[in-house]
Design a protein around this motif. Structure first.
Motif, PDB file in Angstrom:
ATOM      1  N   MET A   1       8.445  -1.731  -1.633  1.00 39.96           N
ATOM      2  CA  MET A   1       9.038  -2.790  -2.466  1.00 39.96           C
ATOM      3  C   MET A   1      10.197  -2.224  -3.288  1.00 39.96           C
ATOM      4  O   MET A   1      11.269  -2.828  -3.364  1.00 39.96           O
ATOM      5  CB  MET A   1       7.955  -3.391  -3.373  1.00 39.96           C
ATOM      6  CG  MET A   1       8.463  -4.433  -4.334  1.00 39.96           C
ATOM      7  SD  MET A   1       9.169  -5.892  -3.521  1.00 39.96           S
ATOM      8  CE  MET A   1       7.737  -6.946  -3.356  1.00 39.96           C
ATOM      9  N   LYS A   2      10.005  -1.072  -3.871  1.00 42.40           N
ATOM     10  CA  LYS A   2      11.055  -0.492  -4.709  1.00 42.40           C
ATOM     11  C   LYS A   2      12.317  -0.207  -3.867  1.00 42.40           C
ATOM     12  O   LYS A   2      13.446  -0.502  -4.287  1.00 42.40           O
ATOM     13  CB  LYS A   2      10.552   0.797  -5.375  1.00 42.40           C
ATOM     14  CG  LYS A   2      11.560   1.328  -6.372  1.00 42.40           C
ATOM     15  CD  LYS A   2      11.070   2.568  -7.080  1.00 42.40           C
ATOM     16  CE  LYS A   2      12.174   3.103  -7.990  1.00 42.40           C
ATOM     17  NZ  LYS A   2      11.850   4.383  -8.575  1.00 42.40           N
ATOM     18  N   THR A   3      12.104   0.327  -2.667  1.00 40.74           N
ATOM     19  CA  THR A   3      13.246   0.639  -1.795  1.00 40.74           C
ATOM     20  C   THR A   3      13.999  -0.632  -1.418  1.00 40.74           C
ATOM     21  O   THR A   3      15.230  -0.681  -1.466  1.00 40.74           O
ATOM     22  CB  THR A   3      12.749   1.355  -0.512  1.00 40.74           C
ATOM     23  OG1 THR A   3      11.902   2.427  -0.900  1.00 40.74           O
ATOM     24  CG2 THR A   3      13.901   1.868   0.311  1.00 40.74           C
ATOM     25  N   VAL A   4      13.243  -1.677  -1.051  1.00 49.63           N
ATOM     26  CA  VAL A   4      13.881  -2.924  -0.616  1.00 49.63           C
ATOM     27  C   VAL A   4      14.628  -3.577  -1.788  1.00 49.63           C
ATOM     28  O   VAL A   4      15.741  -4.080  -1.630  1.00 49.63           O
ATOM     29  CB  VAL A   4      12.827  -3.878  -0.004  1.00 49.63           C
ATOM     30  CG1 VAL A   4      13.405  -5.258   0.233  1.00 49.63           C
ATOM     31  CG2 VAL A   4      12.289  -3.294   1.305  1.00 49.63           C
ATOM     32  N   VAL A   5      14.024  -3.540  -2.977  1.00 45.54           N
ATOM     33  CA  VAL A   5      14.678  -4.140  -4.150  1.00 45.54           C
ATOM     34  C   VAL A   5      15.960  -3.368  -4.490  1.00 45.54           C
ATOM     35  O   VAL A   5      17.022  -3.958  -4.722  1.00 45.54           O
ATOM     36  CB  VAL A   5      13.702  -4.184  -5.352  1.00 45.54           C
ATOM     37  CG1 VAL A   5      14.437  -4.551  -6.638  1.00 45.54           C
ATOM     38  CG2 VAL A   5      12.586  -5.196  -5.091  1.00 45.54           C
ATOM     39  N   LEU A   6      15.875  -2.044  -4.478  1.00 49.89           N
ATOM     40  CA  LEU A   6      17.076  -1.246  -4.791  1.00 49.89           C
ATOM     41  C   LEU A   6      18.169  -1.478  -3.749  1.00 49.89           C
ATOM     42  O   LEU A   6      19.352  -1.573  -4.080  1.00 49.89           O
ATOM     43  CB  LEU A   6      16.708   0.248  -4.847  1.00 49.89           C
ATOM     44  CG  LEU A   6      15.944   0.680  -6.096  1.00 49.89           C
ATOM     45  CD1 LEU A   6      15.486   2.126  -5.966  1.00 49.89           C
ATOM     46  CD2 LEU A   6      16.810   0.526  -7.349  1.00 49.89           C
ATOM     47  N   TYR A   7      17.751  -1.594  -2.503  1.00 51.07           N
ATOM     48  CA  TYR A   7      18.705  -1.875  -1.423  1.00 51.07           C
ATOM     49  C   TYR A   7      19.385  -3.224  -1.690  1.00 51.07           C
ATOM     50  O   TYR A   7      20.610  -3.353  -1.625  1.00 51.07           O
ATOM     51  CB  TYR A   7      17.942  -1.883  -0.088  1.00 51.07           C
ATOM     52  CG  TYR A   7      18.722  -2.368   1.106  1.00 51.07           C
ATOM     53  CD1 TYR A   7      19.829  -1.670   1.569  1.00 51.07           C
ATOM     54  CD2 TYR A   7      18.330  -3.517   1.803  1.00 51.07           C
ATOM     55  CE1 TYR A   7      20.531  -2.106   2.688  1.00 51.07           C
ATOM     56  CE2 TYR A   7      19.022  -3.959   2.915  1.00 51.07           C
ATOM     57  CZ  TYR A   7      20.123  -3.245   3.350  1.00 51.07           C
ATOM     58  OH  TYR A   7      20.818  -3.687   4.447  1.00 51.07           O
ATOM     59  N   GLY A   8      18.593  -4.224  -2.029  1.00 55.64           N
ATOM     60  CA  GLY A   8      19.143  -5.553  -2.322  1.00 55.64           C
ATOM     61  C   GLY A   8      20.076  -5.517  -3.524  1.00 55.64           C
ATOM     62  O   GLY A   8      21.142  -6.135  -3.510  1.00 55.64           O
ATOM     63  N   GLU A   9      19.687  -4.765  -4.545  1.00 55.90           N
ATOM     64  CA  GLU A   9      20.524  -4.710  -5.751  1.00 55.90           C
ATOM     65  C   GLU A   9      21.875  -4.063  -5.463  1.00 55.90           C
ATOM     66  O   GLU A   9      22.889  -4.428  -6.067  1.00 55.90           O
ATOM     67  CB  GLU A   9      19.792  -3.956  -6.855  1.00 55.90           C
ATOM     68  CG  GLU A   9      18.537  -4.693  -7.295  1.00 55.90           C
ATOM     69  CD  GLU A   9      18.375  -4.759  -8.800  1.00 55.90           C
ATOM     70  OE1 GLU A   9      18.708  -3.774  -9.460  1.00 55.90           O
ATOM     71  OE2 GLU A   9      17.916  -5.809  -9.287  1.00 55.90           O
ATOM     72  N   ALA A  10      21.889  -3.125  -4.520  1.00 55.20           N
ATOM     73  CA  ALA A  10      23.165  -2.480  -4.168  1.00 55.20           C
ATOM     74  C   ALA A  10      24.144  -3.502  -3.595  1.00 55.20           C
ATOM     75  O   ALA A  10      25.348  -3.300  -3.608  1.00 55.20           O
ATOM     76  CB  ALA A  10      22.918  -1.360  -3.157  1.00 55.20           C
ATOM     77  N   PHE A  11      23.599  -4.606  -3.064  1.00 54.34           N
ATOM     78  CA  PHE A  11      24.455  -5.656  -2.493  1.00 54.34           C
ATOM     79  C   PHE A  11      24.445  -6.933  -3.351  1.00 54.34           C
ATOM     80  O   PHE A  11      24.773  -8.001  -2.869  1.00 54.34           O
ATOM     81  CB  PHE A  11      24.004  -5.984  -1.060  1.00 54.34           C
ATOM     82  CG  PHE A  11      24.274  -4.863  -0.092  1.00 54.34           C
ATOM     83  CD1 PHE A  11      25.519  -4.732   0.509  1.00 54.34           C
ATOM     84  CD2 PHE A  11      23.293  -3.921   0.186  1.00 54.34           C
ATOM     85  CE1 PHE A  11      25.775  -3.686   1.383  1.00 54.34           C
ATOM     86  CE2 PHE A  11      23.546  -2.869   1.067  1.00 54.34           C
ATOM     87  CZ  PHE A  11      24.786  -2.758   1.663  1.00 54.34           C
ATOM     88  N   ASP A  12      23.994  -6.799  -4.598  1.00 57.20           N
ATOM     89  CA  ASP A  12      23.962  -7.931  -5.531  1.00 57.20           C
ATOM     90  C   ASP A  12      23.077  -9.085  -5.055  1.00 57.20           C
ATOM     91  O   ASP A  12      23.388 -10.265  -5.319  1.00 57.20           O
ATOM     92  CB  ASP A  12      25.382  -8.474  -5.801  1.00 57.20           C
ATOM     93  CG  ASP A  12      26.185  -7.500  -6.638  1.00 57.20           C
ATOM     94  OD1 ASP A  12      25.566  -6.794  -7.462  1.00 57.20           O
ATOM     95  OD2 ASP A  12      27.415  -7.426  -6.433  1.00 57.20           O
ATOM     96  N   ALA A  13      21.999  -8.772  -4.351  1.00 54.46           N
ATOM     97  CA  ALA A  13      21.061  -9.831  -3.941  1.00 54.46           C
ATOM     98  C   ALA A  13      20.408 -10.403  -5.192  1.00 54.46           C
ATOM     99  O   ALA A  13      20.108  -9.670  -6.137  1.00 54.46           O
ATOM    100  CB  ALA A  13      20.000  -9.255  -3.012  1.00 54.46           C
ATOM    101  N   ASP A  14      20.179 -11.740  -5.208  1.00 50.89           N
ATOM    102  CA  ASP A  14      19.590 -12.353  -6.397  1.00 50.89           C
ATOM    103  C   ASP A  14      18.068 -12.408  -6.325  1.00 50.89           C
ATOM    104  O   ASP A  14      17.393 -12.543  -7.339  1.00 50.89           O
ATOM    105  CB  ASP A  14      20.174 -13.762  -6.621  1.00 50.89           C
ATOM    106  CG  ASP A  14      20.018 -14.662  -5.412  1.00 50.89           C
ATOM    107  OD1 ASP A  14      19.654 -14.147  -4.330  1.00 50.89           O
ATOM    108  OD2 ASP A  14      20.239 -15.888  -5.527  1.00 50.89           O
ATOM    109  N   MET A  15      17.535 -12.356  -5.097  1.00 49.98           N
ATOM    110  CA  MET A  15      16.071 -12.424  -4.948  1.00 49.98           C
ATOM    111  C   MET A  15      15.684 -11.953  -3.542  1.00 49.98           C
ATOM    112  O   MET A  15      16.556 -11.671  -2.712  1.00 49.98           O
ATOM    113  CB  MET A  15      15.601 -13.868  -5.153  1.00 49.98           C
ATOM    114  CG  MET A  15      16.213 -14.839  -4.176  1.00 49.98           C
ATOM    115  SD  MET A  15      15.579 -16.502  -4.471  1.00 49.98           S
ATOM    116  CE  MET A  15      16.536 -17.465  -3.333  1.00 49.98           C
TER     117      MET A  15
END
Ligand code: F3S
Length: 429
Positions: free
Chosen positions: A31-45
């Motif tokens: 979960m942490k990896t996927v969230v950090l990956y998403g944040e690198a691309f400005d994912a909102d959720m």
């Protein structure tokens, strides 16, 4: 403990609980990896994945130890993919390809973790032994996502096909992240998963006198738009007399070429692909750019491909056809063309060792037509489910003069590009 305030992304209660380690340490790390990956691309959720995965990692490279360690940790934690999956082709084919002793030995060293990786794939949810192909979306394989399905795929040729032709939604993810998202069952919401990310940045006006070779057209588009989204007009008229399988295969090859010669993950074709049909030119961004492709532009790009052979006039040693893997219809087309031409020329064998690459299920289907298969075999043509590019990552294979009709194989290896007609001429000399 990971806290929501450490992340900008909006997470549900369940996602926060996973992040807090309430469902185990390994799921927490995923979960942490996927969230950090998403944040690198400005994912909102994060959004739920609704279609079967197609994974990239099918190459058991000896150097991939951290990846296999991660896979073992996931397996030991009792986790599997939410859906059964398909995966890219195997990198070696000791059964069908004519390898020298040293080529074989080096491949065994390079891909020394192949058995370990395949065992891991089986444990994590590989559909079956025939699931090794990059054309998972063909009917004989059957991993065909619905329009609007949320996916997390990594293989660039499959990503561009799923997005463009099927109207599914996946980013061009990196290998490894695709596994983690599919085990979690969620993907970060950004890029091609959003309506805005699917808008056309480019209007490609196709004004050629005839239908261009798909592999060349794909590279012309890829070089220009790189990772942006093209909307192609003029192609529908040139494809109007083609059957649905011919159009499918045209897009398969054009897309793979645009994804490798550039980094295209989605294209729209006026009046044909689902979103172009639904939204028409309303899908253009406000500041859409225009690029006109005519016969001269096709020739200019085609003539710009470098030849990476040490000596340019060497006799080709081997020919690879089928990157991406051939459809059944393409396999029959090549069978007919090669065999009929050789017969007409009164020749008993092809003059270049030729390998036709396709998915295991497609090869099996072709082989069940014993007349066609035995004729092809008699002319010395080989069928293989291998990934020709991975095969050529063995330096003892790539130092030979290899020819191909694949612009992806040309781009990433020393193989020399020819069109289908040119290849046919060379291998039937
Ligand atoms: Fe498929 Fe390998 Fe080519 S995965 S697209 S045959 S590089």
């Amino acid at each position: 403990m990971e806290r929501q305030k450490d992340f900008k992304m909006k997470l549900t209660g369940e996602e926060k609980a996973i992040l807090n380690g309430e469902k185990g340490h390994i799921l927490q790390k995923i979960m942490k990896t996927v969230v950090l990956y998403g944040e690198a691309f400005d994912a909102d959720m994060l959004i739920p994945i609704t279609g079967k995965p197609h994974h990239f990692m099918s190459m058991g490279l000896k150097s991939g130890k951290p990846f296999y360690k991660m896979m073992d940790e996931i397996i030991d934690a009792g986790l599997t993919s939410k859906f059964a999956f398909t995966v890219d082709p195997k990198p070696v084919d000791y059964e069908n390809l004519p390898l020298t002793f040293f080529q074989k030995q080096l491949s065994k060293i390079l891909f020394g973790s192949q058995d370990r990786l395949e065992e891991q794939l089986n444990k994590l949810g590989l559909e079956d032994e025939k699931s090794y192909t990059c054309t998972c979306y063909l009917p004989e394989i059957g991993n065909i996502p619905d329009r609007g399905a949320i996916l997390c795929w990594a293989e660039s040729s499959a990503v561009v096909y799923a997005n463009s032709v099927l109207g599914a939604r996946t980013n061009r993810n990196s290998a490894g992240i695709d596994f983690l998202c599919n085990i979690l069952g969620k993907a970060p919401n950004f890029g091609f998963l959003t309506n805005d990310g699917r808008k056309a940045d480019w209007h490609i006006e196709l004004k050629t006198s005839q239908l261009p070779n798909p592999q060349v057209l794909g590279s012309v588009i890829g070089f220009k738009v790189v990772e942006e989204v093209p909307y192609i007009s003029g192609l529908d008229a040139l494809l109007k007399n083609k059957s649905s399988s011919e159009i499918r295969d045209y897009f398969k090859d054009m897309g793979a070429s645009s994804a490798s010669n550039g980094a295209v993950g989605l294209f729209h074709v006026e009046n044909i692909t689902p979103e172009a049909k639904e939204f028409k030119r309303d899908i253009f961004r406000k500041n859409v750019k225009t690029y006109t492709i005519d016969d001269n532009e096709i020739s200019r790009v085609r003539n710009s491909y470098p030849v990476l052979w040490k000596k340019k006039n060497l006799k080709p040693y081997q020919c690879f056809i089928g990157c991406p893997h051939l459809s059944l219809e393409q396999l029959y087309w090549w069978n007919d063309q090669i065999c009929e031409t050789l017969k007409k020329k009164n020749l008993k064998k092809a003059s270049v060792k030729t390998v036709l690459c396709a998915a295991p299920a497609i090869i099996d289907k072709f082989k069940s037509d014993t007349k066609a298969y035995s004729q092809l075999k008699d002319f010395g043509i080989i069928l293989s489910p291998v990934c020709s590019l991975a095969h050529m990552s063995n330096p003892l294979c790539s130092r030979k003069p290899i020819i191909t009709n694949s612009n992806k194989l040309r781009k990433y290896s020393t193989a020399r590009f020819y069109t289908d007609d040119e290849l046919l001429d060379i291998i039937t000399k």
